[in-house]
Write a protein that holds these residues in place. Sequence first.
Motif, PDB file in Angstrom:
ATOM      1  N   HIS A 246       0.810  -1.218   0.000  1.00  0.00           N
ATOM      2  CA  HIS A 246       0.000   0.000   0.000  1.00  0.00           C
ATOM      3  C   HIS A 246       0.847   1.272   0.000  1.00  0.00           C
ATOM      4  O   HIS A 246       0.289   2.377  -0.070  1.00  0.00           O
ATOM      5  N   LEU A 247       2.157   1.131   0.087  1.00  0.00           N
ATOM      6  CA  LEU A 247       3.013   2.304   0.277  1.00  0.00           C
ATOM      7  C   LEU A 247       2.864   3.328  -0.845  1.00  0.00           C
ATOM      8  O   LEU A 247       2.765   4.533  -0.578  1.00  0.00           O
ATOM      9  N   ALA A 248       2.863   2.884  -2.081  1.00  0.00           N
ATOM     10  CA  ALA A 248       2.775   3.833  -3.193  1.00  0.00           C
ATOM     11  C   ALA A 248       1.480   4.640  -3.125  1.00  0.00           C
ATOM     12  O   ALA A 248       1.483   5.867  -3.326  1.00  0.00           O
ATOM     13  N   ASP A 249       0.381   3.975  -2.819  1.00  0.00           N
ATOM     14  CA  ASP A 249      -0.898   4.682  -2.698  1.00  0.00           C
ATOM     15  C   ASP A 249      -0.881   5.631  -1.502  1.00  0.00           C
ATOM     16  O   ASP A 249      -1.407   6.755  -1.583  1.00  0.00           O
ATOM     17  N   TRP A 250      -0.313   5.192  -0.401  1.00  0.00           N
ATOM     18  CA  TRP A 250      -0.244   6.067   0.772  1.00  0.00           C
ATOM     19  C   TRP A 250       0.594   7.311   0.480  1.00  0.00           C
ATOM     20  O   TRP A 250       0.212   8.422   0.855  1.00  0.00           O
ATOM     21  N   ASN A 251       1.748   7.124  -0.175  1.00  0.00           N
ATOM     22  CA  ASN A 251       2.586   8.281  -0.490  1.00  0.00           C
ATOM     23  C   ASN A 251       1.881   9.221  -1.469  1.00  0.00           C
ATOM     24  O   ASN A 251       2.023  10.446  -1.374  1.00  0.00           O
ATOM     25  N   ALA A 252       1.117   8.662  -2.393  1.00  0.00           N
ATOM     26  CA  ALA A 252       0.348   9.498  -3.321  1.00  0.00           C
ATOM     27  C   ALA A 252      -0.716  10.297  -2.568  1.00  0.00           C
ATOM     28  O   ALA A 252      -0.960  11.478  -2.875  1.00  0.00           O
ATOM     29  N   ARG A 253      -1.357   9.668  -1.596  1.00  0.00           N
ATOM     30  CA  ARG A 253      -2.355  10.374  -0.794  1.00  0.00           C
ATOM     31  C   ARG A 253      -1.700  11.488   0.020  1.00  0.00           C
ATOM     32  O   ARG A 253      -2.253  12.592   0.143  1.00  0.00           O
ATOM     33  N   ARG A 254      -0.534  11.233   0.581  1.00  0.00           N
ATOM     34  CA  ARG A 254       0.188  12.276   1.301  1.00  0.00           C
ATOM     35  C   ARG A 254       0.473  13.468   0.383  1.00  0.00           C
ATOM     36  O   ARG A 254       0.309  14.634   0.785  1.00  0.00           O
ATOM     37  N   ALA A 255       0.903  13.189  -0.843  1.00  0.00           N
ATOM     38  CA  ALA A 255       1.185  14.271  -1.789  1.00  0.00           C
ATOM     39  C   ALA A 255      -0.083  15.044  -2.122  1.00  0.00           C
ATOM     40  O   ALA A 255      -0.053  16.280  -2.272  1.00  0.00           O
ATOM     41  N   ALA A 256      -1.208  14.340  -2.219  1.00  0.00           N
ATOM     42  CA  ALA A 256      -2.477  15.014  -2.511  1.00  0.00           C
ATOM     43  C   ALA A 256      -2.897  15.904  -1.343  1.00  0.00           C
ATOM     44  O   ALA A 256      -3.391  17.030  -1.560  1.00  0.00           O
ATOM     45  N   ILE A 257      -2.706  15.433  -0.129  1.00  0.00           N
ATOM     46  CA  ILE A 257      -3.025  16.249   1.044  1.00  0.00           C
ATOM     47  C   ILE A 257      -2.125  17.478   1.080  1.00  0.00           C
ATOM     48  O   ILE A 257      -2.577  18.603   1.349  1.00  0.00           O
ATOM     49  N   ALA A 258      -0.837  17.283   0.785  1.00  0.00           N
ATOM     50  CA  ALA A 258       0.092  18.413   0.752  1.00  0.00           C
ATOM     51  C   ALA A 258      -0.335  19.455  -0.283  1.00  0.00           C
ATOM     52  O   ALA A 258      -0.261  20.659  -0.031  1.00  0.00           O
ATOM     53  N   ALA A 259      -0.807  18.991  -1.439  1.00  0.00           N
ATOM     54  CA  ALA A 259      -1.269  19.915  -2.470  1.00  0.00           C
ATOM     55  C   ALA A 259      -2.487  20.713  -1.992  1.00  0.00           C
ATOM     56  O   ALA A 259      -2.614  21.916  -2.281  1.00  0.00           O
ATOM     57  N   CYS A 260      -3.364  20.065  -1.227  1.00  0.00           N
ATOM     58  CA  CYS A 260      -4.524  20.778  -0.650  1.00  0.00           C
ATOM     59  C   CYS A 260      -4.069  21.829   0.350  1.00  0.00           C
ATOM     60  O   CYS A 260      -4.572  22.966   0.355  1.00  0.00           O
ATOM     61  N   TYR A 261      -3.149  21.450   1.219  1.00  0.00           N
ATOM     62  CA  TYR A 261      -2.608  22.428   2.166  1.00  0.00           C
ATOM     63  C   TYR A 261      -1.960  23.595   1.417  1.00  0.00           C
ATOM     64  O   TYR A 261      -2.171  24.767   1.762  1.00  0.00           O
ATOM     65  N   ASP A 262      -1.167  23.284   0.397  1.00  0.00           N
ATOM     66  CA  ASP A 262      -0.505  24.346  -0.384  1.00  0.00           C
ATOM     67  C   ASP A 262      -1.534  25.331  -0.938  1.00  0.00           C
ATOM     68  O   ASP A 262      -1.376  26.553  -0.823  1.00  0.00           O
ATOM     69  N   ALA A 263      -2.574  24.784  -1.558  1.00  0.00           N
ATOM     70  CA  ALA A 263      -3.583  25.630  -2.194  1.00  0.00           C
ATOM     71  C   ALA A 263      -4.350  26.456  -1.168  1.00  0.00           C
ATOM     72  O   ALA A 263      -4.666  27.634  -1.414  1.00  0.00           O
ATOM     73  N   GLY A 264      -4.643  25.872  -0.015  1.00  0.00           N
ATOM     74  CA  GLY A 264      -5.459  26.558   0.973  1.00  0.00           C
ATOM     75  C   GLY A 264      -4.724  27.543   1.845  1.00  0.00           C
ATOM     76  O   GLY A 264      -5.353  28.399   2.479  1.00  0.00           O
ATOM     77  N   LEU A 265      -3.384  27.448   1.893  1.00  0.00           N
ATOM     78  CA  LEU A 265      -2.608  28.272   2.816  1.00  0.00           C
ATOM     79  C   LEU A 265      -1.651  29.232   2.128  1.00  0.00           C
ATOM     80  O   LEU A 265      -1.022  30.059   2.805  1.00  0.00           O
ATOM     81  N   ARG A 266      -1.542  29.167   0.813  1.00  0.00           N
ATOM     82  CA  ARG A 266      -0.462  29.881   0.136  1.00  0.00           C
ATOM     83  C   ARG A 266      -0.561  31.403   0.245  1.00  0.00           C
ATOM     84  O   ARG A 266       0.460  32.099   0.093  1.00  0.00           O
ATOM     85  N   ASP A 267      -1.747  31.962   0.499  1.00  0.00           N
ATOM     86  CA  ASP A 267      -1.865  33.418   0.586  1.00  0.00           C
ATOM     87  C   ASP A 267      -1.751  33.936   2.020  1.00  0.00           C
ATOM     88  O   ASP A 267      -1.971  35.120   2.279  1.00  0.00           O
ATOM     89  N   LEU A 268      -1.388  33.065   2.963  1.00  0.00           N
ATOM     90  CA  LEU A 268      -1.250  33.456   4.360  1.00  0.00           C
ATOM     91  C   LEU A 268       0.219  33.735   4.684  1.00  0.00           C
ATOM     92  O   LEU A 268       1.121  33.300   3.955  1.00  0.00           O
ATOM     93  N   PRO A 269       0.482  34.447   5.777  1.00  0.00           N
ATOM     94  CA  PRO A 269       1.877  34.744   6.148  1.00  0.00           C
ATOM     95  C   PRO A 269       2.573  33.527   6.760  1.00  0.00           C
ATOM     96  O   PRO A 269       2.946  33.516   7.942  1.00  0.00           O
ATOM     97  N   LEU A 270       2.731  32.503   5.964  1.00  0.00           N
ATOM     98  CA  LEU A 270       3.380  31.261   6.352  1.00  0.00           C
ATOM     99  C   LEU A 270       4.414  30.893   5.303  1.00  0.00           C
ATOM    100  O   LEU A 270       4.230  31.168   4.119  1.00  0.00           O
ATOM    101  N   GLN A 271       5.483  30.233   5.739  1.00  0.00           N
ATOM    102  CA  GLN A 271       6.391  29.591   4.779  1.00  0.00           C
ATOM    103  C   GLN A 271       5.969  28.144   4.652  1.00  0.00           C
ATOM    104  O   GLN A 271       5.991  27.390   5.618  1.00  0.00           O
ATOM    105  N   LEU A 272       5.574  27.756   3.433  1.00  0.00           N
ATOM    106  CA  LEU A 272       5.101  26.396   3.180  1.00  0.00           C
ATOM    107  C   LEU A 272       6.272  25.511   2.763  1.00  0.00           C
ATOM    108  O   LEU A 272       7.332  25.995   2.371  1.00  0.00           O
ATOM    109  N   PRO A 273       6.101  24.194   2.826  1.00  0.00           N
ATOM    110  CA  PRO A 273       7.181  23.289   2.418  1.00  0.00           C
ATOM    111  C   PRO A 273       7.651  23.565   0.995  1.00  0.00           C
ATOM    112  O   PRO A 273       6.845  23.820   0.103  1.00  0.00           O
ATOM    113  N   PHE A 274       8.953  23.499   0.825  1.00  0.00           N
ATOM    114  CA  PHE A 274       9.586  23.759  -0.469  1.00  0.00           C
ATOM    115  C   PHE A 274      10.209  22.466  -0.974  1.00  0.00           C
ATOM    116  O   PHE A 274      10.959  21.805  -0.249  1.00  0.00           O
TER     117      PHE A 274
END
Length: 369
Positions: A246-274
């Motif tokens: 299941h690792l590949a699917d889990w890592n893909a889900r993690r990347a999808a969650i990260a993309a959601c966080y990126d989209a939802g937080l990018r206009d705030l005064p935060l440094q997001l993961p690079f």
Amino acid sequence: MMNVPFLNLAAQYAALKDELLPAVERALASGHYILGPNVAALENEIAALTGARFGVGVNSGSDALTLALRALEIGPGDEVITTPFTYIAPAESIHQMGARIVFADIDPRTFNLDPQDVARRITPRTRAIIAVHLFGQAAPLEPLMELCRAHRLHLIEDCAQAIGAEYHGKPVGSWGIMGCFSFYPTKNLGADGDGGMIVTQDEALNRRLRMLRVHGIEKRYYHDLHGYNSRLDELQAAILRVKLRHLADWNARRAAIAACYDAGLRDLPLQLPFTLEGNRHVYHVYAVLSDQRDALHQHLAEHGVPCIIYYPRPLHLQKVYADCGWKEGDYPVAENISHRILPLPMYPELTDAQVDYVITTIRQFFRPA
């Protein structure tokens, strides 16, 4: 108010129960509990995943680092360079060998080792560099490998947080002389207890590691090396083999969650993961930086989103190393990050609704209605 656990291992078990229990029952029924067929199969599977020739199962990720240094005969008088911004295991393993811990500062964007600062720390006594692939992203392996080639050093990869990650299309664990993995339950691939593995391309090191993990034995009751008792047990290997599917699917889900966080937080005064160009990030941790970290941390907890801070104090300022002479200001980037970092909930079982709630709660902190 929604409650969003920072981690939820019970949810993973619930999803895999029908696969895990038969695998455990088969392992128990076999009567072979130490270094059995599941361990051998998992060693081959992790080696294949990482592009290595050999995998050697051990008791933990910490033991993997210790045995790697021991296999290279690193000891008193030697120096090993690593990062001050990670879990203590790499530094601890260097200390256990009697070698000198040498820290180098980190990149302020990725929190991984800064190769330029590493270069400044190399001396004639330096034997190795332990590069930690922090939070699921590969360290800058090509510059570090260049330093190792130029100075005849060994590169050991600490892949505890990064199984499945890639650097320029090549898996972590296959760049250095050895790659060390942890199967601690919270990792991207976690056992239901402790476990670890070392991968290598080197046949002689593979043989030596296999002896070191069993009291220095190659032939039963004949001890050729000063070894350890550090064996991955059969039950954990059986569990990990199920989860590995299941690792590949889990890592893909993690990347999808990260993309959601990126989209939802990018206009705030935060440094997001690079993520460095050419890296495949597997988001063991999704951490933001904020000048209001402590207040934001409290706000999230009050609204049902408890977070754990990795890492609130860099290793050079830990009490255990008080006699080493390090002081505040020695590694300014690591110190600055430790005061501002805030990891958010990140695991495959997070629902879209939970992710949205975390984002909304953070936005309410910065932009209250």
